[in-house]
Motif scaffolding. Sequence first.
Motif, PDB file in Angstrom:
ATOM      1  N   CYS A 155       0.950  -1.196   0.073  1.00  0.00           N
ATOM      2  CA  CYS A 155      -0.143  -0.074   0.046  1.00  0.00           C
ATOM      3  C   CYS A 155       1.010   1.181   0.017  1.00  0.00           C
ATOM      4  CB  CYS A 155      -0.840   0.018   1.308  1.00  0.00           C
ATOM      5  SG  CYS A 155      -1.901   1.358   1.569  1.00  0.00           S
ATOM      6  N   CYS A 156       0.655   2.254  -0.935  1.00  0.00           N
ATOM      7  CA  CYS A 156       1.512   3.463  -0.793  1.00  0.00           C
ATOM      8  C   CYS A 156       0.566   4.260  -0.721  1.00  0.00           C
ATOM      9  CB  CYS A 156       2.236   3.529  -2.168  1.00  0.00           C
ATOM     10  SG  CYS A 156       3.295   4.972  -2.407  1.00  0.00           S
ATOM     11  N   ARG A 157       1.037   5.398   0.210  1.00  0.00           N
ATOM     12  CA  ARG A 157       0.506   6.620   0.581  1.00  0.00           C
ATOM     13  C   ARG A 157       1.553   7.974   0.269  1.00  0.00           C
ATOM     14  NH1 ARG A 157      -0.392   7.867   5.149  1.00  0.00           N
ATOM     15  NH2 ARG A 157       0.792   6.030   6.445  1.00  0.00           N
ATOM     16  N   ASN A 158       2.609   7.633  -0.534  1.00  0.00           N
ATOM     17  CA  ASN A 158       3.485   8.661  -0.560  1.00  0.00           C
ATOM     18  C   ASN A 158       3.159   9.975  -1.392  1.00  0.00           C
ATOM     19  OD1 ASN A 158       4.801   6.640   0.852  1.00  0.00           O
ATOM     20  ND2 ASN A 158       6.622   6.791  -0.520  1.00  0.00           N
ATOM     21  N   CYS A 159       2.159  10.035  -1.836  1.00  0.00           N
ATOM     22  CA  CYS A 159       1.532  11.289  -2.641  1.00  0.00           C
ATOM     23  C   CYS A 159       0.036  11.099  -2.505  1.00  0.00           C
ATOM     24  CB  CYS A 159       2.065  11.212  -3.835  1.00  0.00           C
ATOM     25  SG  CYS A 159       1.020  10.629  -5.336  1.00  0.00           S
ATOM     26  N   GLY A 160      -0.582  12.474  -2.657  1.00  0.00           N
ATOM     27  CA  GLY A 160      -1.936  12.911  -2.736  1.00  0.00           C
ATOM     28  C   GLY A 160      -2.902  11.913  -3.627  1.00  0.00           C
ATOM     29  N   MET A 161      -1.938  11.548  -4.709  1.00  0.00           N
ATOM     30  CA  MET A 161      -3.125  10.837  -5.784  1.00  0.00           C
ATOM     31  C   MET A 161      -3.328   9.245  -5.066  1.00  0.00           C
ATOM     32  SD  MET A 161      -1.342  11.556  -9.424  1.00  0.00           S
ATOM     33  CE  MET A 161       0.112  10.642  -9.365  1.00  0.00           C
ATOM     34  N   GLY A 162      -2.756   8.787  -4.127  1.00  0.00           N
ATOM     35  CA  GLY A 162      -2.841   7.673  -3.630  1.00  0.00           C
ATOM     36  C   GLY A 162      -4.077   7.680  -2.432  1.00  0.00           C
ATOM     37  N   PRO A 163      -4.233   6.673  -1.534  1.00  0.00           N
ATOM     38  CA  PRO A 163      -3.459   5.526  -1.399  1.00  0.00           C
ATOM     39  C   PRO A 163      -3.786   4.679  -2.685  1.00  0.00           C
ATOM     40  CG  PRO A 163      -4.914   5.532   0.361  1.00  0.00           C
ATOM     41  CD  PRO A 163      -5.458   6.874  -0.642  1.00  0.00           C
ATOM     42  N   CYS A 164      -2.739   3.859  -3.178  1.00  0.00           N
ATOM     43  CA  CYS A 164      -2.611   2.991  -4.328  1.00  0.00           C
ATOM     44  C   CYS A 164      -2.015   1.733  -3.663  1.00  0.00           C
ATOM     45  CB  CYS A 164      -1.527   3.424  -5.322  1.00  0.00           C
ATOM     46  SG  CYS A 164      -1.888   4.913  -6.151  1.00  0.00           S
ATOM     47  N   ARG A 165      -3.025   0.772  -4.198  1.00  0.00           N
ATOM     48  CA  ARG A 165      -2.643  -0.617  -3.757  1.00  0.00           C
ATOM     49  C   ARG A 165      -2.529  -1.587  -4.752  1.00  0.00           C
ATOM     50  NH1 ARG A 165      -7.474  -1.574   0.774  1.00  0.00           N
ATOM     51  NH2 ARG A 165      -8.563  -1.816  -1.128  1.00  0.00           N
ATOM     52  N   ARG A 221      -0.220  -1.556 -10.860  1.00  0.00           N
ATOM     53  CA  ARG A 221       0.846  -0.465 -10.525  1.00  0.00           C
ATOM     54  C   ARG A 221      -0.040   0.746  -9.714  1.00  0.00           C
ATOM     55  NH1 ARG A 221       5.950  -0.149 -13.499  1.00  0.00           N
ATOM     56  NH2 ARG A 221       6.030  -2.225 -14.607  1.00  0.00           N
ATOM     57  N   GLY A 222       0.748   1.512  -9.170  1.00  0.00           N
ATOM     58  CA  GLY A 222       0.073   2.606  -8.613  1.00  0.00           C
ATOM     59  C   GLY A 222      -0.147   3.626  -9.613  1.00  0.00           C
ATOM     60  N   LEU A 223      -0.771   4.861  -9.365  1.00  0.00           N
ATOM     61  CA  LEU A 223      -1.242   5.676 -10.346  1.00  0.00           C
ATOM     62  C   LEU A 223      -0.004   6.434 -11.066  1.00  0.00           C
ATOM     63  CD1 LEU A 223      -4.188   7.611  -8.692  1.00  0.00           C
ATOM     64  CD2 LEU A 223      -4.103   5.693 -10.314  1.00  0.00           C
ATOM     65  N   CYS A 224       1.253   6.439 -10.449  1.00  0.00           N
ATOM     66  CA  CYS A 224       2.551   6.866 -11.048  1.00  0.00           C
ATOM     67  C   CYS A 224       3.153   5.872 -11.794  1.00  0.00           C
ATOM     68  CB  CYS A 224       3.092   7.554  -9.978  1.00  0.00           C
ATOM     69  SG  CYS A 224       3.848   6.340  -8.710  1.00  0.00           S
ATOM     70  N   GLY A 225       2.529   4.586 -11.822  1.00  0.00           N
ATOM     71  CA  GLY A 225       3.421   3.520 -12.439  1.00  0.00           C
ATOM     72  C   GLY A 225       4.265   2.831 -11.408  1.00  0.00           C
ATOM     73  N   GLY A 253       9.911  -1.708  -1.607  1.00  0.00           N
ATOM     74  CA  GLY A 253      11.323  -1.087  -0.980  1.00  0.00           C
ATOM     75  C   GLY A 253      11.123   0.254  -0.564  1.00  0.00           C
ATOM     76  N   ARG A 254      10.285   1.029  -1.049  1.00  0.00           N
ATOM     77  CA  ARG A 254      10.152   2.406  -0.237  1.00  0.00           C
ATOM     78  C   ARG A 254       9.694   2.359   0.892  1.00  0.00           C
ATOM     79  NH1 ARG A 254       7.650   5.817  -5.209  1.00  0.00           N
ATOM     80  NH2 ARG A 254       5.781   4.899  -4.541  1.00  0.00           N
ATOM     81  N   ASN A 255       8.538   1.504   1.161  1.00  0.00           N
ATOM     82  CA  ASN A 255       8.025   1.413   2.704  1.00  0.00           C
ATOM     83  C   ASN A 255       9.068   0.810   3.529  1.00  0.00           C
ATOM     84  OD1 ASN A 255       5.670   2.353   1.979  1.00  0.00           O
ATOM     85  ND2 ASN A 255       4.513   0.558   1.599  1.00  0.00           N
ATOM     86  N   HIS A 273      10.366   9.682  -1.647  1.00  0.00           N
ATOM     87  CA  HIS A 273       9.411  10.540  -2.301  1.00  0.00           C
ATOM     88  C   HIS A 273       8.772  10.284  -3.693  1.00  0.00           C
ATOM     89  CE1 HIS A 273       7.684  14.456  -3.671  1.00  0.00           C
ATOM     90  NE2 HIS A 273       7.616  14.854  -2.440  1.00  0.00           N
ATOM     91  N   ILE A 274       7.425  10.626  -3.915  1.00  0.00           N
ATOM     92  CA  ILE A 274       7.212  10.371  -5.323  1.00  0.00           C
ATOM     93  C   ILE A 274       7.815  10.883  -6.450  1.00  0.00           C
ATOM     94  CG2 ILE A 274       5.588  12.322  -5.411  1.00  0.00           C
ATOM     95  CD1 ILE A 274       3.834  10.722  -7.715  1.00  0.00           C
ATOM     96  N   GLY A 275       8.247   9.846  -7.421  1.00  0.00           N
ATOM     97  CA  GLY A 275       9.041  10.460  -8.507  1.00  0.00           C
ATOM     98  C   GLY A 275      10.527  10.039  -8.346  1.00  0.00           C
TER      99      GLY A 275
HETATM  100 FE1  SF4 Z   1       2.190   6.073  -4.295  1.00  0.00          FE
HETATM  101 FE2  SF4 Z   1       2.687   6.345  -6.708  1.00  0.00          FE
HETATM  102 FE3  SF4 Z   1       0.175   6.020  -5.550  1.00  0.00          FE
HETATM  103 FE4  SF4 Z   1       1.338   8.354  -5.370  1.00  0.00          FE
HETATM  104  S1  SF4 Z   1       0.628   7.480  -7.206  1.00  0.00           S
HETATM  105  S2  SF4 Z   1       0.362   7.003  -3.848  1.00  0.00           S
HETATM  106  S3  SF4 Z   1       3.575   7.576  -4.927  1.00  0.00           S
HETATM  107  S4  SF4 Z   1       1.832   4.680  -5.924  1.00  0.00           S
END
Ligand code: SF4
Length: 636
Positions: free
Chosen positions: A54-64, A71-75, A83-85, A199-201
Amino acid sequence: EKKDINVLEQMQNMTIDLNSKVMLEKAEKDGVETMYKRKLGYKVQCGFGLQGICCRNCGMGPCRISAKTPRGLCGADEHTIVGRNYARMCAGGAAAHSDHARDITHTLALTTPGGDYQIKEPEKLKDFAQFLGIEVGDKDIYDLAHEVAEECLMEFGRPFGTSKMMKRATQARQDLWKELGIEVRAIDREIATVMHATHIGCCADIESLVLTGMRCSLGDWVGSSIGTILSDIMFGTPKPVHTEANLNVLAGNNVNIILHGHEPTLSEMIVAASELPEMQELAKEVGADGITLSGICCTGNELTMRHGIKIAGDFHQQELAIITGSVEAMIVDVQCIFPSLAELSTHYHTKFITTSPKARITGSQYMEFHEDTAMEDAKTIVREAIMNFKNRDASKVLVPDLKSEGVVGFSENAIVGKLNNVVNTQIDDMDTLKPLIDVLASGVIRGVVGVVGCNNAKTPSNYNHLTLIKELIKNDFLVVTTGCGASVAAKNGLMLKENAKKYAGKGLATVCELVDIPPVLHLGSCVDNSRIINICTLVAQSLGMEVPDLPVAGSAPEWMSEKAIAIGTYVVANGIDTYLGVMPPVTGSSRAVEILCGELKDKVGACFHVNEDAIELAKMIMDDIEAKRPHFEELY
Ligand code: SF4
Ligand code: MSK
């Protein structure tokens, strides 16, 4: 009513500590909630969180990550997210331990002759100053202390070059870290680098994320080492001392003050304040027989190591201690403090006193502690606790029956001292280490295992620790321990030499008898895991070996905190295989598991191993150490 009994049984099955079971029954009767009750409400925990996907590293998320959304919204894929978590857990742990060290360093800068904080170990200070490249000469010891404090603060924010503490590793290790690009530059910088890289990106390469987390964890080791060394310099290097452990230490008619959290700066002052005649007299005036100080978590470990202060319990017993109804004050500083203590203490007379701006808790009584008015602050807090004794309600008191005795205080100097038949000794050459090396090389002791860390509600409290430790000592593996693992061992009588015959194998029991040590050695608090690395490094250096050649291992069978992840990672980075009894949240990435539990072995000579069955975990550790022995004996 049937349902209530069922609930109680379920909660009692979540711990193997008999005192805790009694207190859970009282909790039900008193109508108060504990972690055990809350755990029942969490029947199914979030599968995404458990796997780390689960990723909450940016405001587009959370992505699971799932089959439908790989893939998350950023890919970002599962490997990037896991790895980031993971790297962020390392950073969280490193921040906590090194900020603890920073506070200790600031305290060193405040030391004055005759002041609240003084230098108790001038020789250790001089040695450390020399190590840091500071000229010692015939400088005034306090001037030297302040210079060492400034140099240590540079370790947090050194603008150029690398940490001077890297030299505490073997040359081969330093070369390897350099080659891998994981030498620590400065502690704060490594934490910032992880936060930036995740951080995202930014970083989207699992191998790089693991190594970035590892460099940050080595920063945790640097901070922890500073914390340990400076604490010894100011408060004394621990030496063997008798103590008692488990909730029964709260029995009797004394004012009970529990110190909980992590740092020794406040708690050392509370010890000094509570020993003052004026405080003892005040306790008598309010009808108590005296004052009992006891500890929970690592503040408790720091105090028991240096003063034999009793161990009230471990991480999972912090609520249960208050439920005894016999605690006048629970004084906390930082880390591992349940916020629930605020509401819980309203059901009893206990004052829940927070003292650090870093750990303010709504509903607590806040009495901020300042190092520059340390003794005055400590006296105010102790007085507050004593005056609360009159509010103790006998009808609410139930202190469970069990406690154990033990001998604690095994700093590196104390361990080597014991083996050389003196109290504490300098560890300066092969001669002092030889007895330790001999018992290892001869095979009388098969290996040394550091069993450390927390309690985790994913396993019955204390079960993994106790099962693993008992298996190891039965088979002649010496166990060294810190943190809440140490409390478990103390509570179960494993820190008594007399019990070596009962629990240890023949070889270990003989060594215990000959050199007067228990089969499980208490090395201190979480930051004192640096002591374990220190001994391993010194042994490797004196034998001209590398740390991975030694018959040693690390284990955190009930780990739960980010600090534990940082510790485990720096232990691996130091070349010591680390065995976990609870799976970290990384299984969502096959690459993360391959790297952490395999490929790191080729890179740093050690990796993680996970088995949630404590007996199997013990077998893995022992088999792996036995497999190392022929090579070790050949090199020896
Ligand atoms: Fe994480 Fe990317 Fe989703 Fe943002 S868009 S929450 S960085 S996976
Ligand atoms: S206190 S970090 S629960 S060992 Fe150091 Fe115990 Fe783990 Fe906290």
